[in-house]
Design an enzyme around this catalytic site. Structure first.
Site, PDB file in Angstrom:
ATOM      1  N   THR A  41      64.680  69.780  56.002  1.00  0.00           N
ATOM      2  CA  THR A  41      63.303  69.746  55.495  1.00  0.00           C
ATOM      3  C   THR A  41      63.315  69.618  53.983  1.00  0.00           C
ATOM      4  N   CYS A  42      64.115  70.453  53.336  1.00  0.00           N
ATOM      5  CA  CYS A  42      64.112  70.559  51.872  1.00  0.00           C
ATOM      6  C   CYS A  42      64.297  69.204  51.197  1.00  0.00           C
ATOM      7  N   SER A 146      62.613  75.021  60.247  1.00  0.00           N
ATOM      8  CA  SER A 146      61.225  75.259  60.658  1.00  0.00           C
ATOM      9  C   SER A 146      60.434  73.963  60.684  1.00  0.00           C
ATOM     10  N   GLY A 183      48.028  78.526  50.256  1.00  0.00           N
ATOM     11  CA  GLY A 183      49.401  78.993  50.034  1.00  0.00           C
ATOM     12  C   GLY A 183      50.155  77.999  49.175  1.00  0.00           C
ATOM     13  N   ILE A 185      52.148  75.323  49.879  1.00  0.00           N
ATOM     14  CA  ILE A 185      52.023  73.880  50.149  1.00  0.00           C
ATOM     15  C   ILE A 185      50.631  73.389  49.760  1.00  0.00           C
ATOM     16  N   GLY A 186      49.601  74.150  50.137  1.00  0.00           N
ATOM     17  CA  GLY A 186      48.228  73.741  49.833  1.00  0.00           C
ATOM     18  C   GLY A 186      48.020  73.536  48.342  1.00  0.00           C
ATOM     19  N   GLU A 204      40.304  78.832  52.779  1.00  0.00           N
ATOM     20  CA  GLU A 204      41.336  79.873  52.939  1.00  0.00           C
ATOM     21  C   GLU A 204      40.759  81.080  53.656  1.00  0.00           C
ATOM     22  N   ASP A 313      65.286  79.360  57.558  1.00  0.00           N
ATOM     23  CA  ASP A 313      63.908  79.451  58.051  1.00  0.00           C
ATOM     24  C   ASP A 313      63.832  79.900  59.507  1.00  0.00           C
ATOM     25  N   HIS A 445      63.166  81.488  19.152  1.00  0.00           N
ATOM     26  CA  HIS A 445      61.810  81.150  18.722  1.00  0.00           C
ATOM     27  C   HIS A 445      61.770  79.695  18.278  1.00  0.00           C
TER      28      HIS A 445
HETATM   29  P1  FAD Z   1      65.722  72.994  57.275  1.00  0.00           P
HETATM   30  O1  FAD Z   1      65.764  72.514  55.874  1.00  0.00           O
HETATM   31  O2  FAD Z   1      64.453  72.952  58.001  1.00  0.00           O
HETATM   32  O3  FAD Z   1      66.853  72.223  58.057  1.00  0.00           O
HETATM   33  C1  FAD Z   1      67.046  72.339  59.433  1.00  0.00           C
HETATM   34  C2  FAD Z   1      67.746  71.096  59.933  1.00  0.00           C
HETATM   35  O4  FAD Z   1      68.160  71.320  61.280  1.00  0.00           O
HETATM   36  C3  FAD Z   1      66.867  69.861  59.957  1.00  0.00           C
HETATM   37  O5  FAD Z   1      67.517  68.787  59.337  1.00  0.00           O
HETATM   38  C4  FAD Z   1      66.670  69.580  61.447  1.00  0.00           C
HETATM   39  O6  FAD Z   1      66.559  68.196  61.742  1.00  0.00           O
HETATM   40  C5  FAD Z   1      67.961  70.137  62.024  1.00  0.00           C
HETATM   41  N1  FAD Z   1      67.878  70.503  63.430  1.00  0.00           N
HETATM   42  C6  FAD Z   1      66.929  71.261  64.044  1.00  0.00           C
HETATM   43  N2  FAD Z   1      67.229  71.435  65.336  1.00  0.00           N
HETATM   44  C7  FAD Z   1      68.391  70.772  65.557  1.00  0.00           C
HETATM   45  C8  FAD Z   1      69.224  70.597  66.683  1.00  0.00           C
HETATM   46  N3  FAD Z   1      68.936  71.146  67.857  1.00  0.00           N
HETATM   47  N4  FAD Z   1      70.326  69.846  66.536  1.00  0.00           N
HETATM   48  C9  FAD Z   1      70.651  69.292  65.356  1.00  0.00           C
HETATM   49  N5  FAD Z   1      69.923  69.442  64.252  1.00  0.00           N
HETATM   50  C10 FAD Z   1      68.809  70.178  64.352  1.00  0.00           C
HETATM   51  N6  FAD Z   1      61.567  75.861  49.412  1.00  0.00           N
HETATM   52  C11 FAD Z   1      61.973  76.161  48.175  1.00  0.00           C
HETATM   53  O7  FAD Z   1      62.802  77.065  48.009  1.00  0.00           O
HETATM   54  N7  FAD Z   1      61.507  75.485  47.077  1.00  0.00           N
HETATM   55  C12 FAD Z   1      60.602  74.497  47.199  1.00  0.00           C
HETATM   56  O8  FAD Z   1      60.196  73.900  46.196  1.00  0.00           O
HETATM   57  C13 FAD Z   1      60.138  74.158  48.498  1.00  0.00           C
HETATM   58  N8  FAD Z   1      59.240  73.177  48.657  1.00  0.00           N
HETATM   59  C14 FAD Z   1      58.836  72.853  49.917  1.00  0.00           C
HETATM   60  C15 FAD Z   1      57.871  71.850  50.063  1.00  0.00           C
HETATM   61  C16 FAD Z   1      57.424  71.496  51.316  1.00  0.00           C
HETATM   62  C17 FAD Z   1      56.389  70.403  51.455  1.00  0.00           C
HETATM   63  C18 FAD Z   1      57.973  72.145  52.470  1.00  0.00           C
HETATM   64  C19 FAD Z   1      57.534  71.747  53.845  1.00  0.00           C
HETATM   65  C20 FAD Z   1      58.913  73.147  52.339  1.00  0.00           C
HETATM   66  C21 FAD Z   1      59.342  73.514  51.055  1.00  0.00           C
HETATM   67  N9  FAD Z   1      60.267  74.546  50.865  1.00  0.00           N
HETATM   68  C22 FAD Z   1      60.668  74.869  49.603  1.00  0.00           C
HETATM   69  C23 FAD Z   1      60.847  75.282  52.001  1.00  0.00           C
HETATM   70  C24 FAD Z   1      62.256  74.747  52.322  1.00  0.00           C
HETATM   71  O9  FAD Z   1      62.183  73.366  52.599  1.00  0.00           O
HETATM   72  C25 FAD Z   1      62.855  75.487  53.493  1.00  0.00           C
HETATM   73  O10 FAD Z   1      62.815  76.891  53.243  1.00  0.00           O
HETATM   74  C26 FAD Z   1      64.303  75.087  53.707  1.00  0.00           C
HETATM   75  O11 FAD Z   1      64.407  73.703  53.949  1.00  0.00           O
HETATM   76  C27 FAD Z   1      64.925  75.861  54.875  1.00  0.00           C
HETATM   77  O12 FAD Z   1      66.237  75.456  55.036  1.00  0.00           O
HETATM   78  P2  FAD Z   1      66.981  75.544  56.441  1.00  0.00           P
HETATM   79  O13 FAD Z   1      68.371  75.076  56.183  1.00  0.00           O
HETATM   80  O14 FAD Z   1      66.794  76.876  57.038  1.00  0.00           O
HETATM   81  O15 FAD Z   1      66.222  74.538  57.407  1.00  0.00           O
HETATM   82  P1  NAI Z   2      51.902  79.851  53.159  1.00  0.00           P
HETATM   83  O1  NAI Z   2      52.274  80.958  54.053  1.00  0.00           O
HETATM   84  O2  NAI Z   2      52.398  79.820  51.764  1.00  0.00           O
HETATM   85  O3  NAI Z   2      50.312  79.743  53.047  1.00  0.00           O
HETATM   86  C1  NAI Z   2      49.496  79.601  54.163  1.00  0.00           C
HETATM   87  C2  NAI Z   2      48.090  79.986  53.771  1.00  0.00           C
HETATM   88  O4  NAI Z   2      47.226  79.628  54.819  1.00  0.00           O
HETATM   89  C3  NAI Z   2      47.910  81.476  53.524  1.00  0.00           C
HETATM   90  O5  NAI Z   2      47.253  81.661  52.303  1.00  0.00           O
HETATM   91  C4  NAI Z   2      47.091  81.940  54.720  1.00  0.00           C
HETATM   92  O6  NAI Z   2      46.253  83.027  54.430  1.00  0.00           O
HETATM   93  C5  NAI Z   2      46.289  80.671  55.017  1.00  0.00           C
HETATM   94  N1  NAI Z   2      45.801  80.569  56.400  1.00  0.00           N
HETATM   95  C6  NAI Z   2      46.459  80.899  57.528  1.00  0.00           C
HETATM   96  N2  NAI Z   2      45.675  80.644  58.595  1.00  0.00           N
HETATM   97  C7  NAI Z   2      44.502  80.160  58.136  1.00  0.00           C
HETATM   98  C8  NAI Z   2      43.308  79.716  58.751  1.00  0.00           C
HETATM   99  N3  NAI Z   2      43.154  79.718  60.078  1.00  0.00           N
HETATM  100  N4  NAI Z   2      42.303  79.269  57.971  1.00  0.00           N
HETATM  101  C9  NAI Z   2      42.441  79.257  56.615  1.00  0.00           C
HETATM  102  N5  NAI Z   2      43.561  79.671  55.986  1.00  0.00           N
HETATM  103  C10 NAI Z   2      44.585  80.103  56.730  1.00  0.00           C
HETATM  104  O7  NAI Z   2      52.331  78.524  53.967  1.00  0.00           O
HETATM  105  P2  NAI Z   2      52.479  77.021  53.497  1.00  0.00           P
HETATM  106  O8  NAI Z   2      51.763  76.777  52.229  1.00  0.00           O
HETATM  107  O9  NAI Z   2      52.127  76.208  54.688  1.00  0.00           O
HETATM  108  O10 NAI Z   2      54.029  76.915  53.238  1.00  0.00           O
HETATM  109  C11 NAI Z   2      54.962  77.163  54.310  1.00  0.00           C
HETATM  110  C12 NAI Z   2      56.251  77.683  53.796  1.00  0.00           C
HETATM  111  O11 NAI Z   2      56.942  76.705  53.045  1.00  0.00           O
HETATM  112  C13 NAI Z   2      56.051  78.901  52.916  1.00  0.00           C
HETATM  113  O12 NAI Z   2      56.628  80.000  53.563  1.00  0.00           O
HETATM  114  C14 NAI Z   2      56.774  78.612  51.659  1.00  0.00           C
HETATM  115  O13 NAI Z   2      57.686  79.617  51.374  1.00  0.00           O
HETATM  116  C15 NAI Z   2      57.519  77.296  51.906  1.00  0.00           C
HETATM  117  N6  NAI Z   2      57.277  76.442  50.740  1.00  0.00           N
HETATM  118  C16 NAI Z   2      57.808  76.817  49.544  1.00  0.00           C
HETATM  119  C17 NAI Z   2      57.546  76.108  48.414  1.00  0.00           C
HETATM  120  C18 NAI Z   2      58.111  76.578  47.132  1.00  0.00           C
HETATM  121  O14 NAI Z   2      58.991  77.415  47.146  1.00  0.00           O
HETATM  122  N7  NAI Z   2      57.660  76.075  45.999  1.00  0.00           N
HETATM  123  C19 NAI Z   2      56.717  74.908  48.433  1.00  0.00           C
HETATM  124  C20 NAI Z   2      56.181  74.632  49.732  1.00  0.00           C
HETATM  125  C21 NAI Z   2      56.479  75.366  50.829  1.00  0.00           C
END
Ligand code: FAD
Ligand code: NAI
Length: 467
Positions: A41-42, A146, A183, A185-186, A204, A313, A445
């Site tokens: 995902t990352c 996830s 949150g 992502i939003g 929210e 995740d 500074h």
């Molecule tokens: P993932 O990165 O989800 O990797 C899991 C992998 O397993 C995937 O490639 C999937 O295809 C594979 N897989 C699943 N099931 C199987 C199977 N049965 N066989 C083989 N392969 C499989 N986190 C941050 O810390 N900083 C950020 O800036 C940030 N920005 C984000 C922005 C967005 C839009 C999103 C959605 C998430 C963001 N996150 C961020 C969260 C971050 O992406 C996740 O916390 C992180 O990727 C989790 O890593 P992971 O290795 O647990 O799983």
């Molecule tokens: P989030 O958990 O950050 O935010 C979800 C928001 O949706 C919360 O504020 C919650 O109260 C609200 N919500 C839940 N149900 C609702 C409903 N029915 N109606 C209205 N509001 C509702 O989740 P988000 O933003 O989807 O991100 C998912 C995960 O990805 C997070 O756990 C985050 O850690 C990770 N992520 C991390 C980033 C970073 O580190 N910069 C960037 C993007 C994602």
């Protein structure tokens, strides 16, 4: 059939980092990934592409709104969405290829295909072309990550009702986008489109945005985003989302329990993510997912089967790439007989908006609930010479310290470059620094980091100098 010391299922930041550390420690390692690019995902649809678009949109926003004041006049300015997406795709593909390079460099076997358990030590890899490979190992690590979550009535159709994945691949700049969830992502993806000119309205459930962060941050940040043009509908419970063809309509209940509707051309559903174990056939290994879809683990990240581990995740805790990485390293070192350690209290959280939001340790609400006597020191970013020079004056740094010992318990900030500034707090807290320890460190500074020193002065004995 391949035989390994460790098989890792999933190549996200948890899985691929774990694979590298296992290989570094002399284990014969394989990684299984269902998609044909590594990085999870990352790298593919999370951290990296979102930051690429945040950077591009920030350049556009600055060119439009702040360059003139800096004395830079532009004649014509348009956002080229196609090029922005292309650049983002290039960044993603370079980063994902980098992971493949690291796998090869560390002699890690990569198997592309869906991994599923045959038994406690055997994984079947089913490739997209229909071929099947069986792998066995003494230890298996589940790192399957996830997927976006949603609630009944808000199922994404991936056309107008979208998740972060589609939002990262938009072909046009929406005129108006509804965002469900204030949150991470939003607010990050809302910022991308707000900067490019979309009207953003966030719906929210909770009373403050970023509800898991310190209350001061949510309140302050709401003011900043409203100035940028965000609209917030707090304490609204979304009932359903309907694609009307050329628009999308969200129906919600407000806090008076009245039904209200909102209309826009797109709706981004950003209400959290859920652990992903589909297709793994956990039952064949004697495992089950809990009611949140997570794989349960003990303090050593072992599942109910001690030779099967789970990280990132797919297990409890923050859904963050750096947390997944730490857990990946933990498992590798544990398997090598070392005594690794993760300080879960000190995993920093960052929101990559502008200004950035970052935090580590406990929030004021948590400290209060724990009954600890505490003191707070805050410093506004606008009081810094560096901030005035760059015209980045919004935000603050808030340090919470124990009233008796002065130990820093939590640091919360909205600041330019907060994502990097927070590391001073993480290092300080890892060494159990007092607020006064931070005061006595010489800060360069003019920098944004001076706000950290000033907030520490304010927390120590209310002696901040520049306010
Ligand atoms: P993932 O990165 O989800 O990797 C899991 C992998 O397993 C995937 O490639 C999937 O295809 C594979 N897989 C699943 N099931 C199987 C199977 N049965 N066989 C083989 N392969 C499989 N986190 C941050 O810390 N900083 C950020 O800036 C940030 N920005 C984000 C922005 C967005 C839009 C999103 C959605 C998430 C963001 N996150 C961020 C969260 C971050 O992406 C996740 O916390 C992180 O990727 C989790 O890593 P992971 O290795 O647990 O799983
Ligand atoms: P989030 O958990 O950050 O935010 C979800 C928001 O949706 C919360 O504020 C919650 O109260 C609200 N919500 C839940 N149900 C609702 C409903 N029915 N109606 C209205 N509001 C509702 O989740 P988000 O933003 O989807 O991100 C998912 C995960 O990805 C997070 O756990 C985050 O850690 C990770 N992520 C991390 C980033 C970073 O580190 N910069 C960037 C993007 C994602």
């Amino acid at each position: 059939m391949g035989t390994y010391d460790v098989i890792i299922i999933g190549s996200g930041p948890g899985g691929y980092v774990s694979a590298i550390r296992c290989a570094q420690l002399g284990m014969k390692t394989a990684i299984v990934e269902k998609y044909n690019t590594l990085g999870g995902t990352c790298l593919n649809v999370g951290c990296i592409p979102s930051k690429a678009l945040l950077d591009s949109s920030e350049h556009f926003f600055n060119a439009k709104h702040t360059f003139k004041e800096h004395g830079i006049d532009l004649q014509e300015l348009t956002a080229n969405m196609e090029q922005m997406i292309q650049r983002k795709n290039d960044v993603v593909s370079q980063t994902c290829s980098g992971v493949k390079f690291l796998m090869d460099k560390n002699k890690i076997d990569v198997h592309y295909g869906l991994g599923s358990f045959v038994d406690k030590q055997t994984v079947l890899v089913s490739a997209a072309d229909g071929s099947k490979t069986t792998l066995t190992a003494k230890n298996i690590v589940i790192a399957t990550g996830s997927k976006p979550n949603f609630f009944p009535g808000m199922e994404p159709d991936k056309k107008r009702i979208i998740t972060s994945t589609e939002a990262l691949n938009m072909k046009e700049i929406p005129k108006k986008m509804l965002v469900i969830g204030a949150g991470v992502i939003g607010l990050e993806l809302g910022s991308v489109f707000s900067r490019l000119g979309s009207e953003i309205e966030v719906i929210e459930f909770a009373a403050t945005l970023l509800p898991t962060m310190d209350g001061t941050i949510g309140k302050e940040f709401s003011k900043i985003l409203k100035k940028e043009g965000f609209k917030f509908q707090m304490e609204h419970r979304v009932q359903n989302v309907v694609n009307k063809g050329k628009s999308v309509v969200v129906t919600a209940l407000n806090k008076k329990e009245e039904t209200v509707t909102f209309e826009a051309d797109y709706c981004l559903v950003a209400v959290g993510r859920k652990a992903y174990t589909e297709g793994l056939n956990l039952a064949n290994a004697g495992l089950t997912a809990n009611n949140r879809g997570q794989v349960e683990v003990n303090e050593n990240l072992q599942t109910a089967v001690p030779t099967i581990f789970a990280i990132g995740d797919v297990v409890r805790g923050a859904m963050l790439a750096h947390k997944a990485e730490e857990e990946g390293v933990f498992v590798a070192e544990f398997l090598a007989g070392q005594k690794p350690h993760i300080n879960y209290n000190l995993i920093p959280g960052v929101v990559y908006t502008w200004p950035e939001v970052a935090a580590v340790g406990k929030t004021e609400e948590e400290i209060k609930a724990m009954g600890i006597e505490y003191k707070v020191g805050s410093f506004p970013i606008k009081a810094l010479g560096r901030a005035r020079a760059s015209m980045d004056t919004a935000g603050l740094i808030k340090i919470i310290a124990d009233k008796k010992t002065d130990e820093v318990l939590g640091v919360h900030m909205i600041a330019p470059r907060a994502a990097d500034l927070i590391m001073e707090a993480v290092v300080a807290m890892e060494y159990r620094a007092s607020a006064e320890d931070i005061v006595r460190i010489c800060h360069p500074h003019p920098t944004y980091s001076e706000a950290m020193k000033e907030a520490a002065m304010a927390a120590t004995d209310n002696r901040a100098m520049h306010i």
